[in-house]
Design a protein around this motif. Structure first.
Motif, PDB file in Angstrom:
ATOM      1  N   VAL A 365       0.841  -1.207   0.000  1.00  0.00           N
ATOM      2  CA  VAL A 365       0.000   0.000   0.000  1.00  0.00           C
ATOM      3  C   VAL A 365       0.873   1.252   0.000  1.00  0.00           C
ATOM      4  O   VAL A 365       0.576   2.228  -0.706  1.00  0.00           O
ATOM      5  CB  VAL A 365      -0.950  -0.016   1.215  1.00  0.00           C
ATOM      6  N   LEU A 368       2.116   1.945  -3.441  1.00  0.00           N
ATOM      7  CA  LEU A 368       1.056   2.506  -4.295  1.00  0.00           C
ATOM      8  C   LEU A 368       0.951   4.017  -4.091  1.00  0.00           C
ATOM      9  O   LEU A 368       0.823   4.787  -5.050  1.00  0.00           O
ATOM     10  CB  LEU A 368      -0.291   1.853  -3.965  1.00  0.00           C
ATOM     11  N   LEU A 369       0.971   4.454  -2.828  1.00  0.00           N
ATOM     12  CA  LEU A 369       0.828   5.878  -2.531  1.00  0.00           C
ATOM     13  C   LEU A 369       2.067   6.673  -2.942  1.00  0.00           C
ATOM     14  O   LEU A 369       1.962   7.776  -3.486  1.00  0.00           O
ATOM     15  CB  LEU A 369       0.562   6.073  -1.038  1.00  0.00           C
ATOM     16  N   LEU A 394      -5.272   7.731  -1.813  1.00  0.00           N
ATOM     17  CA  LEU A 394      -6.131   6.851  -2.599  1.00  0.00           C
ATOM     18  C   LEU A 394      -7.321   6.453  -1.747  1.00  0.00           C
ATOM     19  O   LEU A 394      -7.216   6.349  -0.519  1.00  0.00           O
ATOM     20  CB  LEU A 394      -5.371   5.592  -3.037  1.00  0.00           C
ATOM     21  N   VAL A 399      -7.275   1.257  -3.390  1.00  0.00           N
ATOM     22  CA  VAL A 399      -6.211   0.425  -2.830  1.00  0.00           C
ATOM     23  C   VAL A 399      -6.574  -1.044  -2.950  1.00  0.00           C
ATOM     24  O   VAL A 399      -5.755  -1.882  -3.351  1.00  0.00           O
ATOM     25  CB  VAL A 399      -5.951   0.803  -1.350  1.00  0.00           C
ATOM     26  N   GLN A 402      -5.980  -2.789  -6.234  1.00  0.00           N
ATOM     27  CA  GLN A 402      -4.595  -3.107  -6.586  1.00  0.00           C
ATOM     28  C   GLN A 402      -4.071  -4.350  -5.865  1.00  0.00           C
ATOM     29  O   GLN A 402      -3.002  -4.848  -6.205  1.00  0.00           O
ATOM     30  CB  GLN A 402      -3.685  -1.918  -6.246  1.00  0.00           C
TER      31      GLN A 402
END
Length: 506
Positions: A365, A368-369, A394, A399, A402
């Motif tokens: 996570v 991703l951010l 997000l 999230v 993904q």
């Protein structure tokens, strides 16, 4: 057009002790009060709930509440449970104040001086029992699960770890009052238990979660709120058990603050046998109306099943119902299907998940951010305000999209979902309004300076864990080592302090 502006000013001094009800938090006054006043001004004048403290003397209640609040305020500092101490301590102080005034006025009405006895069913942390016993009322509390704080009350407060299954074995003929304070699955049963314990037994319930006799309560009137419909159901139960029902609204820091009281009966003692038959019929008429039990018709409906177009299926259900009822009666139960709360509370906070699995999800996570805003090349290990990559935000749905299905399935099964894991990973993430952000510890340190803000890691936990950002963030930690509450490398780690010894509360 006339436009008016309002502002709220509150003194920030040592005398302002927030209790969530009489003295709300200053942040609530500044951020919530004006908006609520605006909504109340345009809301419909039709009220679903009674006015606050309509059954007791408000003046006497206010005086007693302040006395008890001062007497038991130290409980907030020694609270060993994971629940919010301010909310639970001041809420139970308020409920105790209400009951003490209610019972004081009842003694005056009856012309007696002996303090009423009580049993608190589903007593939880036991604080309400502790206060009532300290104030002179003999009583005890029963709950399926022991709490840490029980050991702090001392021998004067009687608390029992036991499961209550409504039956002839769970009657309390010596008790004047039965209490159900957020008693969950026992709430609809408390009027029944009180009615069958003795003719002189009364009850007080403060409903919270919505339970029927054998499962979840299912709403059936869309014109009412679910809360109002459930309160009406508990009132119906009390009336079916032969009580004159009264309703009041408490002054507590909770959205569920309506209590229902059964102080007197609608019939003389000589009619007890006939009234109890009607209670039995009412209990069985509720079979199949909850969200957790199988469909089981009431006795009258089962008798007419042969006239039903689908007679064979209905008749079979009736026969199964008769068998279940017979088995329950043989065991002394009043109704089949009731399930008491589990003795061991299910872990729903990721604690049962392997550490390496949690770390893997946190890294996924965070990547991703952070990948939404690439960090600058050559940024220092302990980043500056300009260089440090705080990432983007997000939504939880974005999230989840993904992550692979196996991970999401495991999260939902073990701890209730992705949001639980992210909220628990507080060092790394901040979840606000359904969106996930990388936590910026510069802001956290600023918040800690504000007296009304939630505190960060305590001094006891300072440098007892490795800083996630120092280890994993491409720019390192946004704080210098001297300011960061977490360790920048193994050389800074400190051993955690041993837990403090418990002490008895007054």
């Amino acid at each position: 057009m006339c436009i008016r502006f309002s502002s709220v000013a509150a003194q920030q001094n040592e005398k302002w002790q927030s209790d969530g009800a009489i003295y709300p938090r200053c942040t609530w006054l500044g951020g919530e009060l004006l908006g609520r006043l605006a909504r109340w001004c345009v809301a419909s004048s039709k009220r679903e709930l009674r006015s606050t403290l309509s059954l007791v003397s408000i003046g006497r209640y206010s005086v007693l509440y302040q006395e008890l609040k001062e007497k038991y305020r130290d409980m907030v500092r020694v609270w060993p449970e994971v629940t919010d101490p301010e909310k639970f301590v001041y809420e139970d102080v308020a409920i105790a104040s209400y009951l003490l005034i209610l019972w004081e006025e009842e003694r005056a009405e009856r012309g007696v001086s002996t303090p009423q006895s009580f049993v608190d069913l589903g007593c939880g942390n036991g604080l309400l029992v502790h206060i009532l016993c300290n104030e002179g009322h003999p009583g005890r509390g029963i709950d399926v699960r022991r709490r840490k704080i029980w050991d702090m009350y001392g021998p004067h407060t009687q608390l029992e770890e036991n499961a209550i299954t409504p039956s002839a074995q769970t009657l309390f003929p010596a008790a004047d009052w039965l209490i159900g304070n957020h008693s969950d699955e026992l709430t609809p049963w408390i009027p029944v238990i009180a009615a069958r314990s003795s003719y002189h037994c009364r009850f007080f319930v403060l409903p919270c979660c919505f339970f029927d006799f054998a499962g979840r309560f299912c709403r059936r009137q869309s014109r009412k709120t679910q809360y109002r419909e459930y309160l009406d159901f508990i009132r119906e139960v009390g009336e079916a058990c032969g009580f004159h029902m009264e309703e009041d609204c408490l002054r507590i820091p909770s959205t569920k603050r309506v209590c229902l009281i059964g102080k007197s009966r609608t019939y003389p003692p000589a009619e007890e046998a006939g009234v109890d038959e009607r209670r039995t019929w009412y209990l069985h008429s509720r079979r199949g109306l909850s969200g957790g039990g199988p469909l089981c018709p009431a006795p009258q409906a089962a008798a007419c099943s042969s006239d039903h177009p689908d007679g064979d299926r209905t008749g079979g259900t009736g026969a199964q119902c008769d068998l279940e009822v017979s088995e329950a009666q043989a065991e002394g139960l009043w109704l089949p299907g009731f399930q008491p709360r589990e003795k061991v509370e299910r872990v729903r906070n990721c604690a049962s998940l392997p550490r390496d699995f949690i770390d893997q999800v946190v890294l996924q996570v965070a990547d991703l951010l952070l990948n939404r805003r690439k960090s600058h090349a050559g940024s220092p290990r302990e980043g500056t305000c300009k260089a440090w990559n705080g990432g983007e935000s997000l939504s939880l749905a974005e999230v989840a999209w993904q992550l692979d299905r196996a991970t999401l399935r495991r999260l939902k099964h073990e701890c209730g979902g992705l949001q639980t894991l992210l909220r628990n990973s507080r060092q790394v993430f901040e979840v606000l309004d359904g969106r996930v952000h990388i936590r910026d510890w510069r802001r956290e340190l600023q918040r800690e300076k504000h007296p009304e803000a939630k505190r960060g890691p305590s001094s006891e936990a300072f440098k007892t864990r490795i800083c996630w950002f120092f280890t994993h963030h491409p720019d390192g930690c946004v704080l210098p080592s001297t300011s960061c509450p977490f360790a920048h490398g193994p050389q800074e780690l400190r051993p955690p302090r041993p837990p403090k010894k418990k002490r008895q509360v007054p």
